[in-house]
Write a protein that holds these residues in place. Structure first.
Motif, PDB file in Angstrom:
ATOM      1  N   PHE A  33       0.833  -1.204   0.000  1.00 29.75           N
ATOM      2  CA  PHE A  33       0.000   0.000   0.000  1.00 29.75           C
ATOM      3  C   PHE A  33       0.870   1.258   0.000  1.00 29.75           C
ATOM      4  CE2 PHE A  33      -2.500   3.275   2.218  1.00 29.75           C
ATOM      5  CZ  PHE A  33      -3.659   3.289   1.450  1.00 29.75           C
ATOM      6  N   LYS A  34       1.948   1.239   0.785  1.00 30.96           N
ATOM      7  CA  LYS A  34       2.834   2.396   0.900  1.00 30.96           C
ATOM      8  C   LYS A  34       3.493   2.762  -0.428  1.00 30.96           C
ATOM      9  CE  LYS A  34       3.939   1.666   5.763  1.00 30.96           C
ATOM     10  NZ  LYS A  34       4.989   1.235   6.700  1.00 30.96           N
ATOM     11  N   VAL A  35       3.667   1.783  -1.307  1.00 32.11           N
ATOM     12  CA  VAL A  35       4.232   2.069  -2.624  1.00 32.11           C
ATOM     13  C   VAL A  35       3.341   3.052  -3.379  1.00 32.11           C
ATOM     14  CG1 VAL A  35       4.758   1.063  -4.896  1.00 32.11           C
ATOM     15  CG2 VAL A  35       5.469  -0.121  -2.809  1.00 32.11           C
ATOM     16  N   PHE A  36       2.026   2.879  -3.246  1.00 25.70           N
ATOM     17  CA  PHE A  36       1.069   3.739  -3.938  1.00 25.70           C
ATOM     18  C   PHE A  36       0.774   5.026  -3.167  1.00 25.70           C
ATOM     19  CE2 PHE A  36       0.351  -0.442  -5.653  1.00 25.70           C
ATOM     20  CZ  PHE A  36       0.180  -0.199  -7.009  1.00 25.70           C
ATOM     21  N   ASP A  37       0.755   4.940  -1.850  1.00 24.92           N
ATOM     22  CA  ASP A  37       0.445   6.092  -0.997  1.00 24.92           C
ATOM     23  C   ASP A  37       1.718   6.918  -0.835  1.00 24.92           C
ATOM     24  OD1 ASP A  37      -0.614   7.901   0.817  1.00 24.92           O
ATOM     25  OD2 ASP A  37      -0.521   6.506   2.512  1.00 24.92           O
ATOM     26  N   GLU A  38       2.072   7.633  -1.883  1.00 25.71           N
ATOM     27  CA  GLU A  38       3.351   8.339  -1.922  1.00 25.71           C
ATOM     28  C   GLU A  38       3.483   9.434  -0.875  1.00 25.71           C
ATOM     29  OE1 GLU A  38       3.602   9.425  -6.106  1.00 25.71           O
ATOM     30  OE2 GLU A  38       4.967   7.737  -6.412  1.00 25.71           O
ATOM     31  N   ASP A  39       2.366  10.111  -0.516  1.00 24.62           N
ATOM     32  CA  ASP A  39       2.466  11.188   0.462  1.00 24.62           C
ATOM     33  C   ASP A  39       2.241  10.717   1.896  1.00 24.62           C
ATOM     34  OD1 ASP A  39      -0.285  10.856   0.632  1.00 24.62           O
ATOM     35  OD2 ASP A  39      -0.771  12.836  -0.199  1.00 24.62           O
ATOM     36  N   ASP A  43      -8.595   3.673   0.610  1.00 24.21           N
ATOM     37  CA  ASP A  43      -7.946   3.521   1.910  1.00 24.21           C
ATOM     38  C   ASP A  43      -7.369   2.103   2.015  1.00 24.21           C
ATOM     39  OD1 ASP A  43      -9.979   1.702   2.803  1.00 24.21           O
ATOM     40  OD2 ASP A  43     -11.173   3.373   3.565  1.00 24.21           O
ATOM     41  N   PHE A  44      -6.684   1.832   3.108  1.00 23.95           N
ATOM     42  CA  PHE A  44      -6.016   0.544   3.251  1.00 23.95           C
ATOM     43  C   PHE A  44      -6.993  -0.632   3.209  1.00 23.95           C
ATOM     44  CE2 PHE A  44      -4.346  -2.930   5.934  1.00 23.95           C
ATOM     45  CZ  PHE A  44      -3.346  -3.359   5.071  1.00 23.95           C
ATOM     46  N   ASN A  45      -8.143  -0.496   3.880  1.00 22.55           N
ATOM     47  CA  ASN A  45      -9.102  -1.607   3.886  1.00 22.55           C
ATOM     48  C   ASN A  45      -9.654  -1.891   2.488  1.00 22.55           C
ATOM     49  OD1 ASN A  45      -8.902  -2.330   6.609  1.00 22.55           O
ATOM     50  ND2 ASN A  45     -10.284  -0.667   7.194  1.00 22.55           N
ATOM     51  N   GLU A  46      -9.882  -0.851   1.704  1.00 21.32           N
ATOM     52  CA  GLU A  46     -10.342  -1.035   0.328  1.00 21.32           C
ATOM     53  C   GLU A  46      -9.249  -1.709  -0.507  1.00 21.32           C
ATOM     54  OE1 GLU A  46     -13.366   2.808   0.100  1.00 21.32           O
ATOM     55  OE2 GLU A  46     -11.214   3.087  -0.281  1.00 21.32           O
ATOM     56  N   PHE A  47      -8.015  -1.285  -0.290  1.00 21.69           N
ATOM     57  CA  PHE A  47      -6.873  -1.880  -0.987  1.00 21.69           C
ATOM     58  C   PHE A  47      -6.740  -3.359  -0.616  1.00 21.69           C
ATOM     59  CE2 PHE A  47      -2.308  -2.930  -1.035  1.00 21.69           C
ATOM     60  CZ  PHE A  47      -1.971  -2.611  -2.336  1.00 21.69           C
ATOM     61  N   LYS A  48      -6.850  -3.642   0.680  1.00 21.02           N
ATOM     62  CA  LYS A  48      -6.737  -5.017   1.164  1.00 21.02           C
ATOM     63  C   LYS A  48      -7.841  -5.888   0.567  1.00 21.02           C
ATOM     64  CE  LYS A  48      -7.418  -5.790   5.590  1.00 21.02           C
ATOM     65  NZ  LYS A  48      -7.243  -5.925   7.051  1.00 21.02           N
ATOM     66  N   GLY A  49      -9.066  -5.375   0.518  1.00 18.71           N
ATOM     67  CA  GLY A  49     -10.170  -6.119  -0.082  1.00 18.71           C
ATOM     68  C   GLY A  49      -9.920  -6.417  -1.551  1.00 18.71           C
ATOM     69  N   MET A  50      -9.393  -5.433  -2.257  1.00 18.34           N
ATOM     70  CA  MET A  50      -9.065  -5.636  -3.669  1.00 18.34           C
ATOM     71  C   MET A  50      -8.002  -6.722  -3.832  1.00 18.34           C
ATOM     72  SD  MET A  50      -7.040  -3.163  -6.296  1.00 18.34           S
ATOM     73  CE  MET A  50      -5.598  -3.405  -5.266  1.00 18.34           C
TER      74      MET A  50
END
Length: 182
Positions: free
Chosen positions: A116-122, A166-173
């Motif tokens: 997730f952190k790779v995409f969440d650059e800021d 958000d992280f939970n949406e990313f995790k679900g994906m």
């Protein structure tokens, strides 16, 4: 203007090898397809060097040849997917020790956080359209050229309709991708 130096990782990321085999297989297949620039089912040393350069991790082609040549099957010009898997596994074992079985949810979540952190650059805890577009562009993906396509990608994952992932949406994906491939 000063030439940009290739970025070097000081220590390998813990997300190099996911402990969840199904997530790792999906991720490796996607990476393979991204690196296989001409789509011929093999990754040549030149394609590998190009991909690493696009990620800011430039590598000397002679070092790459030395590293990958023993994994290329006789008569082939590059790594087939199975060869790429073997190389990835060997590098993971060399860097982190042999892979351990156990799909413990806590470890999997930690690895997903790294991804997730790779995409969440800021670092604000969300993936915005601009951040997704930047990562896709760095990877040389055609989707990174179209904000409309990036918007569609965000909307397909954005369950609370706030325009960000958000992280939970990313995790679900990620889990749904894992289940579909199993």
């Amino acid at each position: 203007m000063e030439a940009q130096k290739p970025m070097r990782l000081s220590r390998p990321s813990t997300s190099f090898r996911l402990r969840s085999a199904s997530l790792n297989a999906v991720r490796l297949r996607r990476i393979f397809d991204l690196f296989d620039h001409n789509g011929d089912g093999e990754i040549t040393v030149e394609e590998l060097a190009l991909a690493l350069d696009r990620l800011g991790l430039g590598a000397d082609p002679s070092d790459l040849i030395f590293t990958v040549e023993s994994y290329i099957q006789p008569g082939k010009k590059g790594l087939a997917f199975e060869d790429f898997e073997a190389l990835h596994s060997a590098l993971g074992d060399a860097l982190f020790g042999p892979a351990k079985d156990g799909g413990e949810e806590e470890k999997e979540d930690g690895e997903m956080e790294e991804a997730f952190k790779v995409f969440d650059e800021d670092g604000d805890g969300f993936i915005s359209e601009a951040e997704l577009q930047a990562v896709l562009a760095k990877l040389g993906l055609v989707e990174g050229r179209s904000m409309a396509r990036v918007h569609e990608m965000i909307c397909s994952v954005d369950r609370n309709h706030d325009g960000r992932v958000d992280f939970n949406e990313f995790k679900g994906m990620m889990r749904s991708i894992s289940l579909k491939s199993a």
